[in-house]
Design a protein around this motif. Structure first.
Motif, short mmCIF file in Angstrom:
data_model
loop_
_atom_site.label_atom_id
_atom_site.label_comp_id
_atom_site.label_asym_id
_atom_site.label_seq_id
_atom_site.Cartn_x
_atom_site.Cartn_y
_atom_site.Cartn_z
N ASN A 103 2.89 5.95 -11.89
CA ASN A 103 1.61 5.27 -11.71
C ASN A 103 0.64 5.76 -12.77
OD1 ASN A 103 -0.98 4.30 -10.47
ND2 ASN A 103 0.42 3.74 -8.82
N ILE A 161 3.92 3.25 -5.45
CA ILE A 161 2.95 3.29 -4.35
C ILE A 161 3.12 4.61 -3.61
CG2 ILE A 161 2.78 0.78 -4.05
CD1 ILE A 161 4.92 0.94 -1.91
N GLU A 209 0.81 -1.21 0.00
CA GLU A 209 0.00 0.00 0.00
C GLU A 209 0.85 1.26 0.00
OE1 GLU A 209 -2.60 -0.22 3.29
OE2 GLU A 209 -4.13 -1.35 2.21
#
Length: 374
Positions: free
Chosen positions: A51, A32, A12
């Protein structure tokens, strides 16, 4: 120590509680979120954020990266400040900061340069500078890059800037509104489409930029009549900050102010000063100081409307022979030297051509020639 929290088998966040460092030959890519509650400000390698969605940087301590690459399609969101010590590149996405918290910003340290900025890649919020060079803040709003530039004199004190594509009369992130009908006499109108917030306690010229969405034609037909204006904290109205240089046309360009201290003004934007037309001032270009009551002095009619002025007069060799603040018709130049450089004080100046420069605060200098005939 570095801890990475897990949810099932999916990472996470990168969560630093200890003392992390990226060495000179090291590279790290974050796919992340990053949470920094430790020391992460002594990096000398390359860092990237990557990302297809969004990423967030949070925690209690500001990380400082050496080289930083941002490739986050749905934006990199800063909940704490992030520093850049050497170089930064925009590849995809914006850097979003909370406009309600000025202390949270993308911080350019040691004149760290950047590249890749455009209307889809910029700082949407506040950026801060510490350095020694002229700097253009890569700030914007509503998918529009709208830089604001400062000079080197103001670069070393943590100057901070953000751009707002908002009406100053109804701002979303300020406690006060900035009435565009409240302006000083030398102004004619104020933009209702956008503004910048610039903080800093050192004097600097400020350069604002515009594009077609700035609606400059609602203010002026000729960009020479455009002015930088600021909402004065002391006077509680818009004041004229000048036009020392301007480039472009009504659809795209940039304009520079006179030297100002940014902290004296809540926000900055564009204004017009097209009341000051050539017809407002009449310069008499012949001086015959012979006591006959006709053209005995150098007259500029209309200066009573502009008392914040200064007149400079030079001879044909460029020697300053006369200088006067608040020049007006009751204190005229009568061909007598003030004693500058090689010209003796109180001596009569010879016949010939002389050059004048008239400075009126908030406007571009006016210059021209006149003739002394004895």
């Amino acid at each position: 120590m570095i801890l990475i929290s897990l949810s099932g088998f999916a990472q996470e966040a990168f969560h630093n509680f200890g003392n992390a460092q990226i060495h000179s030959t090291g590279q790290i890519g974050f796919h992340i979120d990053v949470i920094n509650d430790g020391e992460f400000d002594n990096n000398v390698g390359k860092t990237g954020f990557y990302n297809d969605n969004s990423l967030t940087v949070s925690g209690s301590n500001e990380p400082v990266f050496y080289d930083l690459e941002i490739d986050v399609k749905e934006d990199l969101i800063l909940e704490i400040g992030v520093g850049i010590a050497n170089f930064q590149e925009f590849i995809n996405g914006r850097v979003i900061t909370d406009r309600d918290q000025k202390s949270v910003s993308l911080d350019y340290i040691n004149d760290a340069p950047y590249l890749g900025e455009n209307d889809d890649r910029y700082v949407d919020g506040y950026a801060t500078l510490n350095g020694n060079l002229d700097f253009s803040f890569p700030v914007g709003d509503d998918f529009r890059l709208r830089p604001i530039k400062i000079e080197s004199e103001a670069a070393g004190n943590g100057s901070r800037a953000a751009y707002f594509f908002e009406n100053p009369n109804t701002p979303n992130f300020f406690a006060d509104s900035f009435d565009t009908d409240m302006y000083e006499d030398l102004l004619f109108g104020i933009s209702i489409f956008e503004f910048w917030d610039l903080d800093g306690n050192k004097e600097t010229r400020v350069t604002l930029t515009w594009d077609s969405n700035s609606n400059i034609p609602t203010l002026v037909e000729d960009v020479q009549d455009l002015r930088v204006v600021g909402w004065s904290k002391e006077l509680r109205k818009w004041v004229n900050l000048g036009n020392t240089s301007v480039f472009g046309d009504v659809n795209e360009g940039e304009i520079s102010s006179k030297g100002i201290i940014p902290d004296d003004y809540e926000i900055l934007t564009f204004g017009s000063s097209d009341r000051l037309l050539d017809g407002d001032l009449e310069v008499f270009t012949a001086v015959s100081p012979n006591g006959d009551g006709m053209n005995d002095t150098f007259k500029i009619q209309g200066l009573s409307n502009f008392p914040d002025n200064e007149l400079f007069i030079y001879n044909r060799w460029g020697v300053l022979v006369f200088q006067k603040k608040a020049y007006h018709e009751n204190q005229n130049f009568a061909g007598i030297s003030e004693g500058r450089a090689t010209v003796s004080q109180k001596s009569e100046l010879p016949e010939g051509t002389y050059y004048y420069v008239l400075n009126i605060v908030g406007t571009k200098d006016r210059a021209g020639y006149f003739y002394i005939n004895r």
